[in-house]
Design a protein around this motif. Sequence first.
Motif, PDB file in Angstrom:
ATOM      1  N   ALA A  53      61.153  58.390  96.492  1.00 16.62           N
ATOM      2  CA  ALA A  53      61.324  57.318  95.496  1.00 16.62           C
ATOM      3  C   ALA A  53      60.374  56.159  95.744  1.00 16.62           C
ATOM      4  O   ALA A  53      60.083  55.803  96.888  1.00 16.62           O
ATOM      5  CB  ALA A  53      62.762  56.814  95.511  1.00 16.62           C
ATOM      6  N   LEU A  54      59.912  55.566  94.661  1.00 18.65           N
ATOM      7  CA  LEU A  54      59.175  54.305  94.688  1.00 18.65           C
ATOM      8  C   LEU A  54      59.984  53.257  93.936  1.00 18.65           C
ATOM      9  O   LEU A  54      60.547  53.541  92.881  1.00 18.65           O
ATOM     10  CB  LEU A  54      57.809  54.460  94.005  1.00 18.65           C
ATOM     11  CG  LEU A  54      56.678  55.085  94.801  1.00 18.65           C
ATOM     12  CD1 LEU A  54      55.447  55.238  93.901  1.00 18.65           C
ATOM     13  CD2 LEU A  54      56.325  54.247  96.012  1.00 18.65           C
ATOM     14  N   ALA A  55      60.038  52.051  94.475  1.00 15.03           N
ATOM     15  CA  ALA A  55      60.795  50.970  93.832  1.00 15.03           C
ATOM     16  C   ALA A  55      59.908  50.278  92.801  1.00 15.03           C
ATOM     17  O   ALA A  55      59.205  49.323  93.110  1.00 15.03           O
ATOM     18  CB  ALA A  55      61.284  49.976  94.880  1.00 15.03           C
ATOM     19  N   GLY A  56      59.955  50.762  91.570  1.00 11.93           N
ATOM     20  CA  GLY A  56      59.134  50.172  90.528  1.00 11.93           C
ATOM     21  C   GLY A  56      59.680  48.882  89.962  1.00 11.93           C
ATOM     22  O   GLY A  56      58.951  48.108  89.343  1.00 11.93           O
ATOM     23  N   ASP A  57      60.967  48.635  90.162  1.00 14.36           N
ATOM     24  CA  ASP A  57      61.586  47.388  89.702  1.00 14.36           C
ATOM     25  C   ASP A  57      62.748  47.064  90.639  1.00 14.36           C
ATOM     26  O   ASP A  57      63.080  47.838  91.537  1.00 14.36           O
ATOM     27  CB  ASP A  57      62.056  47.488  88.245  1.00 14.36           C
ATOM     28  CG  ASP A  57      62.980  48.676  88.001  1.00 14.36           C
ATOM     29  OD1 ASP A  57      63.859  48.948  88.850  1.00 14.36           O
ATOM     30  OD2 ASP A  57      62.826  49.339  86.966  1.00 14.36           O
ATOM     31  N   GLU A  58      63.379  45.918  90.423  1.00 17.06           N
ATOM     32  CA  GLU A  58      64.436  45.476  91.337  1.00 17.06           C
ATOM     33  C   GLU A  58      65.665  46.385  91.272  1.00 17.06           C
ATOM     34  O   GLU A  58      66.324  46.628  92.279  1.00 17.06           O
ATOM     35  CB  GLU A  58      64.828  44.037  91.040  1.00 17.06           C
ATOM     36  CG  GLU A  58      65.869  43.466  92.000  1.00 17.06           C
ATOM     37  CD  GLU A  58      65.499  43.649  93.471  1.00 17.06           C
ATOM     38  OE1 GLU A  58      66.405  43.943  94.279  1.00 17.06           O
ATOM     39  OE2 GLU A  58      64.309  43.497  93.814  1.00 17.06           O
ATOM     40  N   GLU A  59      65.973  46.894  90.083  1.00 12.43           N
ATOM     41  CA  GLU A  59      67.128  47.790  89.968  1.00 12.43           C
ATOM     42  C   GLU A  59      66.914  49.052  90.792  1.00 12.43           C
ATOM     43  O   GLU A  59      67.818  49.511  91.490  1.00 12.43           O
ATOM     44  CB  GLU A  59      67.363  48.149  88.493  1.00 12.43           C
ATOM     45  CG  GLU A  59      68.664  48.943  88.239  1.00 12.43           C
ATOM     46  CD  GLU A  59      68.524  50.445  88.453  1.00 12.43           C
ATOM     47  OE1 GLU A  59      69.548  51.105  88.727  1.00 12.43           O
ATOM     48  OE2 GLU A  59      67.380  50.970  88.361  1.00 12.43           O
ATOM     49  N   MET A  60      65.685  49.598  90.738  1.00 18.25           N
ATOM     50  CA  MET A  60      65.389  50.796  91.519  1.00 18.25           C
ATOM     51  C   MET A  60      65.384  50.478  93.004  1.00 18.25           C
ATOM     52  O   MET A  60      65.859  51.274  93.820  1.00 18.25           O
ATOM     53  CB  MET A  60      64.036  51.375  91.090  1.00 18.25           C
ATOM     54  CG  MET A  60      63.734  52.722  91.716  1.00 18.25           C
ATOM     55  SD  MET A  60      64.926  53.993  91.224  1.00 18.25           S
ATOM     56  CE  MET A  60      64.249  55.435  92.041  1.00 18.25           C
ATOM     57  N   ALA A  61      64.874  49.307  93.367  1.00 11.81           N
ATOM     58  CA  ALA A  61      64.881  48.898  94.776  1.00 11.81           C
ATOM     59  C   ALA A  61      66.311  48.808  95.298  1.00 11.81           C
ATOM     60  O   ALA A  61      66.608  49.241  96.418  1.00 11.81           O
ATOM     61  CB  ALA A  61      64.160  47.569  94.947  1.00 11.81           C
ATOM     62  N   GLU A  62      67.202  48.260  94.496  1.00 15.15           N
ATOM     63  CA  GLU A  62      68.616  48.154  94.901  1.00 15.15           C
ATOM     64  C   GLU A  62      69.250  49.531  95.001  1.00 15.15           C
ATOM     65  O   GLU A  62      70.037  49.799  95.911  1.00 15.15           O
ATOM     66  CB  GLU A  62      69.373  47.286  93.906  1.00 15.15           C
ATOM     67  CG  GLU A  62      70.868  47.219  94.135  1.00 15.15           C
ATOM     68  CD  GLU A  62      71.233  46.744  95.546  1.00 15.15           C
ATOM     69  OE1 GLU A  62      72.277  47.202  96.067  1.00 15.15           O
ATOM     70  OE2 GLU A  62      70.481  45.922  96.127  1.00 15.15           O
ATOM     71  N   ARG A  63      68.893  50.420  94.072  1.00 17.04           N
ATOM     72  CA  ARG A  63      69.416  51.788  94.104  1.00 17.04           C
ATOM     73  C   ARG A  63      68.981  52.489  95.392  1.00 17.04           C
ATOM     74  O   ARG A  63      69.769  53.185  96.029  1.00 17.04           O
ATOM     75  CB  ARG A  63      68.905  52.548  92.882  1.00 17.04           C
ATOM     76  CG  ARG A  63      69.452  53.952  92.715  1.00 17.04           C
ATOM     77  CD  ARG A  63      68.864  54.582  91.478  1.00 17.04           C
ATOM     78  NE  ARG A  63      69.372  53.955  90.269  1.00 17.04           N
ATOM     79  CZ  ARG A  63      70.269  54.505  89.456  1.00 17.04           C
ATOM     80  NH1 ARG A  63      70.766  55.692  89.735  1.00 17.04           N
ATOM     81  NH2 ARG A  63      70.671  53.877  88.382  1.00 17.04           N
ATOM     82  N   ILE A  64      67.721  52.300  95.785  1.00 19.35           N
ATOM     83  CA  ILE A  64      67.210  52.909  97.020  1.00 19.35           C
ATOM     84  C   ILE A  64      67.945  52.358  98.234  1.00 19.35           C
ATOM     85  O   ILE A  64      68.353  53.102  99.128  1.00 19.35           O
ATOM     86  CB  ILE A  64      65.691  52.671  97.141  1.00 19.35           C
ATOM     87  CG1 ILE A  64      64.951  53.482  96.077  1.00 19.35           C
ATOM     88  CG2 ILE A  64      65.192  53.048  98.542  1.00 19.35           C
ATOM     89  CD1 ILE A  64      63.481  53.149  95.960  1.00 19.35           C
ATOM     90  N   ARG A  65      68.141  51.029  98.267  1.00 23.36           N
ATOM     91  CA  ARG A  65      68.865  50.424  99.394  1.00 23.36           C
ATOM     92  C   ARG A  65      70.294  50.965  99.481  1.00 23.36           C
ATOM     93  O   ARG A  65      70.799  51.245 100.578  1.00 23.36           O
ATOM     94  CB  ARG A  65      68.882  48.891  99.244  1.00 23.36           C
ATOM     95  CG  ARG A  65      67.543  48.224  99.533  1.00 23.36           C
ATOM     96  CD  ARG A  65      67.690  46.728  99.646  1.00 23.36           C
ATOM     97  NE  ARG A  65      68.018  46.112  98.371  1.00 23.36           N
ATOM     98  CZ  ARG A  65      67.120  45.646  97.503  1.00 23.36           C
ATOM     99  NH1 ARG A  65      65.827  45.740  97.772  1.00 23.36           N
ATOM    100  NH2 ARG A  65      67.511  45.076  96.373  1.00 23.36           N
ATOM    101  N   ARG A  66      70.933  51.124  98.347  1.00 25.25           N
ATOM    102  CA  ARG A  66      72.299  51.649  98.337  1.00 25.25           C
ATOM    103  C   ARG A  66      72.342  53.082  98.848  1.00 25.25           C
ATOM    104  O   ARG A  66      73.209  53.445  99.643  1.00 25.25           O
ATOM    105  CB  ARG A  66      72.886  51.556  96.927  1.00 25.25           C
ATOM    106  CG  ARG A  66      74.365  51.950  96.854  1.00 25.25           C
ATOM    107  CD  ARG A  66      74.949  51.648  95.499  1.00 25.25           C
ATOM    108  NE  ARG A  66      74.369  52.468  94.439  1.00 25.25           N
ATOM    109  CZ  ARG A  66      73.556  52.029  93.491  1.00 25.25           C
ATOM    110  NH1 ARG A  66      73.199  50.750  93.458  1.00 25.25           N
ATOM    111  NH2 ARG A  66      73.097  52.838  92.562  1.00 25.25           N
ATOM    112  N   HIS A  67      71.400  53.903  98.403  1.00 24.13           N
ATOM    113  CA  HIS A  67      71.345  55.289  98.869  1.00 24.13           C
ATOM    114  C   HIS A  67      71.087  55.355 100.369  1.00 24.13           C
ATOM    115  O   HIS A  67      71.681  56.177 101.068  1.00 24.13           O
ATOM    116  CB  HIS A  67      70.252  56.047  98.120  1.00 24.13           C
ATOM    117  CG  HIS A  67      70.620  56.394  96.714  1.00 24.13           C
ATOM    118  ND1 HIS A  67      69.794  57.125  95.895  1.00 24.13           N
ATOM    119  CD2 HIS A  67      71.721  56.116  95.979  1.00 24.13           C
ATOM    120  CE1 HIS A  67      70.372  57.286  94.723  1.00 24.13           C
ATOM    121  NE2 HIS A  67      71.533  56.672  94.742  1.00 24.13           N
ATOM    122  N   GLN A  68      70.215  54.481 100.866  1.00 28.75           N
ATOM    123  CA  GLN A  68      69.932  54.461 102.305  1.00 28.75           C
ATOM    124  C   GLN A  68      71.183  54.125 103.102  1.00 28.75           C
ATOM    125  O   GLN A  68      71.473  54.763 104.124  1.00 28.75           O
ATOM    126  CB  GLN A  68      68.825  53.455 102.598  1.00 28.75           C
ATOM    127  CG  GLN A  68      67.453  53.876 102.102  1.00 28.75           C
ATOM    128  CD  GLN A  68      66.423  52.773 102.181  1.00 28.75           C
ATOM    129  OE1 GLN A  68      66.765  51.584 102.224  1.00 28.75           O
ATOM    130  NE2 GLN A  68      65.147  53.137 102.199  1.00 28.75           N
TER     131      GLN A  68
END
Length: 199
Positions: A53-68
Motif C-alpha cells: 500500500a501507498l498512502a495517497g491521502d490521509e484517509e489511506m494513511a490512517e487505514r494503513i496505520r490501523r491495519h498495522q
Amino acid sequence: MTLSRHSSALPPAGRHELILGGAKSGKSRTAELRAAAWLAAAPGREATLIATALAGDEEMAERIRRHQAERAARVDALRTVEAPLDLPGALRIHAHPERLLVVDCLTLWLTQCLLPPAGDGLDKAGWAACEAQLLAALRDSASPVVLVSNEIGLGVMPMSREARACVDALGLLHQRVAALCERVTLMVASCELRVKGAQ
C-alpha cells in the motif's frame, strides 16, 4: 469446493496460496492466520508480510496505520516490509525455506504500477515484463507465499478505459498466479471457500 470457517492450515513449505475476496471479506485476517499457524508449527520459523500500500491521502494513511496496529495485536511476530512497487524484488530478497511470506495485496501493487497517483503508469510491455518478474519470483521462491488480492471482476464494468484495463489485467494476473499456487481460497463474509487444493 469446500466451505470452512477460519481454517489456519498452511500448505507445505515451498507451496503457495492465493486468497481472493471482496472488500472486508476477511482475506487479510485469513492470511494472518496462515502466518500464525506457520510460526506455531515449528521453532525457528519466521513470517514476513510484504505490504504494497501507498498512502495517497490521509484517509489511506490512517487505514494503513490501523491495519498495522491490528496485525501487531493479532500476530506480533509477523514482521512487515514495504514494497509498493518492486514486489518481485522483495519476494526474492526475503525468500528463505523457514520464512513464510505474505503479500498484501496484489491489487494495490497492480494499481500502483498501472495507475500511479502521480505520473504515467507502465505501458502494456512494461506491465508484461513486471508481471513476468513476479511469476518468476514465485516459481523460484524458497519460501511458501500467501498472496492476498481483491476479486473485483464480479461487479459492473468500469466506465473508463484505464479502469477496464486494470480489471482485465488483475483478472489475468489472478489466473497466472493461481496456476503457480497449490491452493486458492475465496473469502465470503469471513468464510473460506476452497477453490483449488486439498482441505
